[in-house]
Design an enzyme around this catalytic site. Sequence first.
Site, PDB file in Angstrom:
ATOM      1  N   TYR A 143       0.822  -1.212   0.000  1.00 26.87           N
ATOM      2  CA  TYR A 143       0.000   0.000   0.000  1.00 26.87           C
ATOM      3  C   TYR A 143       0.856   1.262   0.000  1.00 26.87           C
ATOM      4  O   TYR A 143       0.409   2.312  -0.440  1.00 26.87           O
ATOM      5  CB  TYR A 143      -0.899   0.038   1.249  1.00 26.87           C
ATOM      6  CG  TYR A 143      -2.240  -0.619   1.059  1.00 26.87           C
ATOM      7  CD1 TYR A 143      -2.326  -1.976   0.773  1.00 26.87           C
ATOM      8  CD2 TYR A 143      -3.415   0.110   1.183  1.00 26.87           C
ATOM      9  CE1 TYR A 143      -3.555  -2.585   0.616  1.00 26.87           C
ATOM     10  CE2 TYR A 143      -4.646  -0.494   1.034  1.00 26.87           C
ATOM     11  CZ  TYR A 143      -4.713  -1.828   0.746  1.00 26.87           C
ATOM     12  OH  TYR A 143      -5.931  -2.421   0.588  1.00 26.87           O
ATOM     13  N   LYS A 193       2.656 -15.513   2.870  1.00 29.51           N
ATOM     14  CA  LYS A 193       2.837 -16.277   1.629  1.00 29.51           C
ATOM     15  C   LYS A 193       4.332 -16.596   1.543  1.00 29.51           C
ATOM     16  O   LYS A 193       5.031 -16.212   0.590  1.00 29.51           O
ATOM     17  CB  LYS A 193       2.341 -15.446   0.437  1.00 29.51           C
ATOM     18  CG  LYS A 193       2.254 -16.210  -0.871  1.00 29.51           C
ATOM     19  CD  LYS A 193       1.164 -17.263  -0.913  1.00 29.51           C
ATOM     20  CE  LYS A 193       1.224 -18.042  -2.218  1.00 29.51           C
ATOM     21  NZ  LYS A 193       0.310 -19.217  -2.219  1.00 29.51           N
ATOM     22  N   ASP A 225      -3.603 -18.251   1.046  1.00 30.62           N
ATOM     23  CA  ASP A 225      -4.648 -18.920   0.245  1.00 30.62           C
ATOM     24  C   ASP A 225      -5.389 -19.949   1.096  1.00 30.62           C
ATOM     25  O   ASP A 225      -6.619 -20.067   1.048  1.00 30.62           O
ATOM     26  CB  ASP A 225      -4.058 -19.542  -1.030  1.00 30.62           C
ATOM     27  CG  ASP A 225      -2.784 -20.334  -0.789  1.00 30.62           C
ATOM     28  OD1 ASP A 225      -2.223 -20.270   0.325  1.00 30.62           O
ATOM     29  OD2 ASP A 225      -2.339 -21.034  -1.717  1.00 30.62           O
ATOM     30  N   ASP A 249      -6.510  -6.669   4.127  1.00 25.68           N
ATOM     31  CA  ASP A 249      -7.618  -5.987   3.454  1.00 25.68           C
ATOM     32  C   ASP A 249      -8.583  -7.029   2.891  1.00 25.68           C
ATOM     33  O   ASP A 249      -9.798  -6.968   3.104  1.00 25.68           O
ATOM     34  CB  ASP A 249      -7.057  -5.112   2.326  1.00 25.68           C
ATOM     35  CG  ASP A 249      -8.161  -4.438   1.525  1.00 25.68           C
ATOM     36  OD1 ASP A 249      -9.093  -3.912   2.151  1.00 25.68           O
ATOM     37  OD2 ASP A 249      -8.093  -4.454   0.280  1.00 25.68           O
ATOM     38  N   ASP A 253     -12.457  -8.492   4.649  1.00 22.91           N
ATOM     39  CA  ASP A 253     -13.752  -8.463   3.958  1.00 22.91           C
ATOM     40  C   ASP A 253     -14.392  -9.857   3.999  1.00 22.91           C
ATOM     41  O   ASP A 253     -15.601 -10.003   4.236  1.00 22.91           O
ATOM     42  CB  ASP A 253     -13.601  -8.038   2.493  1.00 22.91           C
ATOM     43  CG  ASP A 253     -13.827  -6.545   2.300  1.00 22.91           C
ATOM     44  OD1 ASP A 253     -13.575  -5.791   3.251  1.00 22.91           O
ATOM     45  OD2 ASP A 253     -14.251  -6.143   1.202  1.00 22.91           O
TER      46      ASP A 253
HETATM   47  C1  IPM Z   1     -10.414  -0.787   3.842  1.00 30.62           C
HETATM   48  C2  IPM Z   1     -10.644  -0.233   2.457  1.00 30.62           C
HETATM   49  C3  IPM Z   1      -9.453   0.642   2.095  1.00 30.62           C
HETATM   50  C4  IPM Z   1      -8.217  -0.232   2.126  1.00 30.62           C
HETATM   51  C5  IPM Z   1      -9.582   1.364   0.741  1.00 30.62           C
HETATM   52  C6  IPM Z   1     -10.840   2.186   0.663  1.00 30.62           C
HETATM   53  C7  IPM Z   1      -8.364   2.189   0.416  1.00 30.62           C
HETATM   54  O1  IPM Z   1     -10.836  -1.252   1.541  1.00 30.62           O
HETATM   55  O2  IPM Z   1     -10.305   0.008   4.795  1.00 30.62           O
HETATM   56  O3  IPM Z   1     -10.352  -2.006   3.974  1.00 30.62           O
HETATM   57  O4  IPM Z   1      -7.923  -0.919   1.146  1.00 30.62           O
HETATM   58  O5  IPM Z   1      -7.521  -0.218   3.145  1.00 30.62           O
HETATM   59 MG    MG Z   2     -10.946  -3.169   2.409  1.00 36.42          MG
END
Ligand code: IPM
Ligand code: MG
Length: 360
Positions: A143, A193, A225, A249, A253
Amino acid sequence: MNYKIALIRGDGIGPEVVSEAVGVLEAVGQRFGHCFTYEDVLLGGCATDAIGKSYPDGTAETCKSCDAVLLGAVGGPKWGSDKPAEQRPETALLAIRKDLGLYANLRPASLRPPLADACPLKKETAQKGIDLMMVRELTGGIYFGKRDKYQTEDRGVEATDLMAYSELEIERIGRRAFELARLRRKKVTSVDKANVLETSRLWRSVMHRLAEEYTDVEYEDVLVDNCAMQLVRDPAQFDVVVTENMFGDILSDEASMITGSIGLLPSASIGDAVPGLYEPIHGSAPDIAGQDKANPIATILSTAMMMRYSFHLPDEASAIEKAVDAVLAEGWRTADIAESGVTPIGTKEMGRLIRAKVLA
Ligand code: IPM
Ligand code: MG
């Protein structure tokens, strides 16, 4: 006590959910005798609209003058990836994380008992429960590495993103994970990884050093993975999961989705200094903005994390969490979590019910 909180209301549903969270903070203040004061901070697409850039000068300084930051949500299609970097909300989000030194992102994913049916996994799997804490490194890795894009002679345009990690960066996030595990079920899963990446091999060696220090905590390495697969196969095996920025990240999710209710999940981003930043995991949901439809619970639960991690007020934190659970147990649902046949309530009504429980 007095606490000053920076409010980044942001874009889309951000302002609505922050308003309800502030209402709950007021109720906590009233019940426990604290005084919360607020300072509005402009950041995200709304800042681009107002002054032409998403991260106004002085943002970090204003936030640093506060004890904690509460963020609603930033972003939206209006400020998409075709816009210059300084106008994109994501740029502001990354900049504030870096400028406030928020290297540890805590994303709990748990199945709240009244919503167990929302879990999209098999019943037998859901019954084992989900209660994990994703600890994502937030200010390093790909990042923040050097980016480049250039013309080659024979392969057209080429682009690169550098992924770098230092021992210092790995050790401090690793320590956070082990310390958190001590307060939970005493297990750390480190995700990497290492069969491919040099950064992962360094990551793993630092984690092993820490594991020898924290002998009371069970430790394991899992490849990323495999972790993605295990999260849907048997999430009950995880307690604290620690990983680098981009893996975190993606996996966070996934972890939120298996609880079936992304509208409920809070997060905390913390560093070694004040202030920490607290925000819901969900995005700005522009399609329902301004319609009193958004679920404010994730933001409200983010204030509970603020009580716990920034203000060291565990009773206040659990008062908020209990209020949320009580309202859910009574069957109240916003549209995103309403089972079929249940009439959903709006953002404001959900906020009001939770406030009332905090005060009850
Ligand atoms: C998160 C989001 C952010 C990230 C984006 C919006 C830059 O997906 O906070 O998880 O990737 O960190
Ligand atoms: Mg995110």
